[in-house]
Enzyme design. Sequence first.
Site, mmCIF file in Angstrom:
data_model
loop_
_atom_site.group_PDB
_atom_site.id
_atom_site.type_symbol
_atom_site.label_atom_id
_atom_site.label_comp_id
_atom_site.label_asym_id
_atom_site.label_seq_id
_atom_site.Cartn_x
_atom_site.Cartn_y
_atom_site.Cartn_z
ATOM 1 N N ASP A 218 -65.932 73.230 29.390
ATOM 2 C CA ASP A 218 -65.918 71.948 30.090
ATOM 3 C C ASP A 218 -65.847 70.860 29.035
ATOM 4 O O ASP A 218 -65.672 71.153 27.842
ATOM 5 C CB ASP A 218 -67.136 71.795 31.020
ATOM 6 C CG ASP A 218 -66.763 70.984 32.260
ATOM 7 O OD1 ASP A 218 -66.569 69.766 32.120
ATOM 8 O OD2 ASP A 218 -66.643 71.568 33.351
ATOM 9 N N HIS A 271 -62.141 67.063 32.911
ATOM 10 C CA HIS A 271 -63.195 67.867 32.284
ATOM 11 C C HIS A 271 -62.697 68.544 31.009
ATOM 12 O O HIS A 271 -63.087 69.673 30.721
ATOM 13 C CB HIS A 271 -63.725 68.924 33.256
ATOM 14 C CG HIS A 271 -64.470 68.352 34.422
ATOM 15 N ND1 HIS A 271 -65.807 68.051 34.380
ATOM 16 C CD2 HIS A 271 -64.054 68.028 35.674
ATOM 17 C CE1 HIS A 271 -66.190 67.572 35.559
ATOM 18 N NE2 HIS A 271 -65.137 67.546 36.362
ATOM 19 N N GLU A 342 -61.581 66.393 40.014
ATOM 20 C CA GLU A 342 -62.220 65.161 39.540
ATOM 21 C C GLU A 342 -61.450 64.413 38.449
ATOM 22 O O GLU A 342 -62.034 63.987 37.454
ATOM 23 C CB GLU A 342 -63.646 65.464 39.054
ATOM 24 C CG GLU A 342 -64.517 66.017 40.158
ATOM 25 C CD GLU A 342 -65.991 66.120 39.784
ATOM 26 O OE1 GLU A 342 -66.817 65.680 40.585
ATOM 27 O OE2 GLU A 342 -66.318 66.649 38.695
#
Length: 595
Positions: A218, A271, A342
Amino acid sequence: MKFSTVLGALAALTTVSAVKVNPLPAPRNITWGNSGAIPVKWLELRTTESCRQQETLNRAWERAWQSIHTLRWVPAATEAPIPHFQPFPTGAGMTKRAASALYTVDVSVVDGDADLQHGVDESYTLEVTASAGSVKINAQTIWGAMHAFTTLQQLIISDGQGGLIIEQPVMIQDAPLYPHRGIMIDTGRNFISVPKILEQIDGMALSKMNVLHWHLDDAQSWPVQMRTYPEMTKDAYSAREQYSRSDILRIIAYARSQGVRIIPEVDMPGHAVSGWQQVNPEIVACSNSWWSNDVWEYHTAVEPNPGQLDIIYPGTYEVVKNVYSELSDIFTDNFFHVGADEIQPGCYNFSKYVTEWFIEDPSRTYNDLAQHWVDHAVPIFRSSGPNRRIMMWEDIALSAEAANNVPKDIVLQSWNNGLTNIANLTARGFDVVVSSSDFLYLDCGHGGFVTNDPRYDVMSDPSGAVTFNYGGNGGSWCAPYKTWQRIYDFDFTTNLTDAQKSHILGAEAPLWSEQVDDVTISSGFWPRAAALAELVWSGNRDKDGQKRTTDLTQRIINFREYLVANGVMATVLVPRYCAQHPHTCDLYYNQSVIT
Ligand SMILES: *[C@@H]1O[C@H](CO)[C@@H](O)[C@H](O)[C@H]1NC(C)=O
Ligand SMILES: *[C@@H]1O[C@H](CO)[C@@H](O)[C@H](O)[C@H]1NC(C)=O
Ligand SMILES: *[C@@H]1O[C@H](CO)[C@@H](O)[C@H](O)[C@H]1NC(C)=O
Ligand SMILES: *[C@@H]1O[C@H](CO)[C@@H](O)[C@H](O)[C@H]1NC(C)=O
Ligand SMILES: *[C@@H]1O[C@H](CO)[C@@H](O)[C@H](O)[C@H]1NC(C)=O
């Protein structure tokens, strides 16, 4: 009718309650007689066919037998009929004994070569009768036979005098409702050691889950050693907190030997900063921005630290290609997860490439930007061969910045808005893996992890009815903690048409690891993941369509003890008293309140 085959057997079981063992997940169809338990001295595996994967089957049986004869399991929580509360039976040996004993397990596999991939036949039948003198298992593939073993190992228990018994006759016909039954680990936020990953696989195999979705990296760290770009692990937390190629191969092989697939995830383009920035800082946007900017409108990430792959800079795709193709060679599963969740627009205000691209044509939107990613990255992801199935988070098709046109063969993992998003995606023809955060996110409810947070500094309204604190979400965006009952009660196909239902591949319970490491991972997953395991194996309803959550109680309490006995450090669910006194800890005496 998915639930029609389920559990006529439970009613028939009551006469042999002393050795009544409820394996988890509950088989689709289990029929007991009551001629009495018979001794099990030694069980030798005999297979009628030789197959290329004979060795795998042999090892699976050795593991099951090892567990049977070393544990000599005494069920920790048995069932008792309502309303006659009974104390815990003093020993399984109290039932009558049949004369004969069992010595062999005869396994017949139709297709001994079937590979462990999505949709492989996992069905099996298992039959134990004293007269036959053996356990008979029939399966289409070795993967089904291995599920039979994990059922059988839960049925053979201590006779209370140092030996082993199995109640019989018993007939089981079993197969999963869904081909995709998984959990997700996150080794980017915190490192998880190889032994702890193997421990999760043990729990999965015992509960017949077959997919470990491994969110490898991540923004915070890149723990995977790469040959193409050895510099990426400069962003591992330490030299110790890395996965070598042999670690990964070991995990894949260990999982496969227990019927568990590993689906890797490299989260892109969101990410993504650690690791990538070591290859070329130009391919990462906004890594030096302040993530929240103290003004939410200008945030560049939903949690620290910020960083996203630059979608417009062409050099990004060369690095993506090399990373993806190296990992594609290591991970043998047809499925590969490439993230896509996201994407934060604010991050790209820090990219000269993206801002120039917007200036070049003012009609362009963030949806067009996401489309640019799909158009340039998906061909790379497809390049590893015709069997490759790409998986992404639903954001790429459902967020405000979604791409305009996502290819329909991409499997989408749904995590927001429960039934609404599942209905939306399946109506649009996407195959869906259900991970709705309101039901299946196992990391929820532990408060927030970001520091320097004044929202906790509140003295009025301490219950948080109005403010942020304890009675509110307490800082956890997906609070509260999801209990096993919440998970098991999740009817994720509610109001779907048959056509929509056919697009549901299964479900996964993620445990994001901002607040999870080796110390807490097993108690975070178990035994709650076992509630999901049963939900996607045989469902949450009995043959009359009534929810059987209360019926799962003793089964999951017993299974928790069984997990711990097998080395999986599952957390406790109830006071021991509840296990020993079935139904005394129910909220309602009425057994039909859960519908
Ligand atoms: C369950 O198995 C029993 C025994 O094999 C069989 O008689 C019965 O028809 C099966 N029930 C269903 C619903 O398939
Ligand atoms: C990005 O920059 C544009 C142009 O300066 C501005 O209008 C917009 O508010 C910024 N967006 C974010 C999320 O920072
Ligand atoms: C799915 O959701 C999107 C975004 O909210 C909406 O525009 C679209 O109409 C929905 N489609 C279906 C089939 O529900
Ligand atoms: C399912 O559909 C019915 C009938 O339209 C509706 O009343 C109900 O609220 C829906 N259930 C959910 C959970 O959306
Ligand atoms: C038990 O609960 C169900 C569901 O709420 C209700 O229909 C039923 O009447 C209740 N039975 C009794 C005996 O109260």
